[in-house]
Design an enzyme around this catalytic site. Structure first.
Site, short mmCIF file in Angstrom:
data_model
loop_
_atom_site.label_atom_id
_atom_site.label_comp_id
_atom_site.label_asym_id
_atom_site.label_seq_id
_atom_site.Cartn_x
_atom_site.Cartn_y
_atom_site.Cartn_z
N LYS A 121 -9.35 -6.97 -7.39
CA LYS A 121 -10.27 -7.77 -6.58
C LYS A 121 -11.49 -8.16 -7.37
CE LYS A 121 -13.49 -6.22 -4.36
NZ LYS A 121 -14.93 -6.07 -4.10
N ASP A 139 -10.48 -8.87 -0.65
CA ASP A 139 -11.20 -7.67 -0.22
C ASP A 139 -10.78 -7.36 1.21
OD1 ASP A 139 -12.45 -9.56 1.36
OD2 ASP A 139 -14.48 -8.98 0.80
#
Length: 214
Positions: A121, A139
């Site tokens: 991420k 996320d």
């Protein structure tokens, strides 16, 4: 409604209503954004933006942070979530960045993933925001919102969500879509009480359709 119709409707609305979405993290350099994203894990951007100004003043570069110790760095990040782990991650990241990359943030995902504290991420945020690459950072907001509104179905992991979104979103909009979904999840499609009556994309939303019909 077909998958394509849902994607087209949602993307079209965001393109009109939020044409230039930006990260809410404050930064001036790629290194500073990398630090901020590491600190933002399970922590609000608002809190990170309070913490980073004195942190960046004390440690403006990877080289400066690499010379720090846990004892000198920890006081600057003690108010974020998991400060001990993040202190160690920041030190490891800065030292690796200095030793292996001359203090410069790399534009390659494998190189980014070699940095302590950097997961997929975080790497995708850097690739997208700093280098303008078609990278989808997933996320908790993106993962949750994508499933709720119907951009994904039965996604079991952030990677599966990433792969699905990248498959259906035009490459030149992937970076923007990351911000669209984060901001939508943060302010409208909230985890516990989504503000469906205020939502501009409810026409294409699977959650709204199901609850309206029930």
């Amino acid at each position: 409604m077909t998958v394509k119709e849902r994607y087209d409707g949602i993307i079209g609305w965001f393109r009109n209503e939020m044409p230039e979405p930006k990260t809410e993290l404050h930064y001036e350099t790629p290194f500073q954004l990398l630090v901020a994203v590491i600190l933002s894990a399970q922590c609000t951007d608002k809190r990170v933006n309070i913490v980073t100004p004195p942190l960046f003043e004390a440690f403006p570069t990877a080289e400066a942070m690499a010379r720090a110790t846990e004892d000198t760095l920890f006081p600057y990040v003690r108010s974020v979530s998991y400060p001990n782990n993040k202190t160690r991650s920041l030190l490891g990241m800065a030292r690796r960045l200095t030793e292996a990359f001359g203090g410069e943030v790399p534009a390659d995902i494998d190189a980014l993933l070699s940095l302590p504290g950097v997961g997929r991420k975080t790497a995708n945020v850097i690739l997208s925001v700093v280098f303008g690459k078609s990278a989808m950072a997933v996320d908790t907001h993106v993962f949750r919102v994508s499933e709720r509104i119907g951009l994904t179905t039965g996604s079991k992991s952030p990677l599966a969500t990433e792969q699905c979104l990248v498959k259906h979103i035009p490459a030149d909009l992937i970076g923007k879509a990351h911000h669209w979904l984060i901001l939508h999840g943060r302010y409208v499609c909230k985890a516990r009480r989504p503000l469906c009556l205020e939502c501009g994309i409810r026409e294409w939303c699977r959650h709204w359709s199901k609850n309206r019909e029930s």
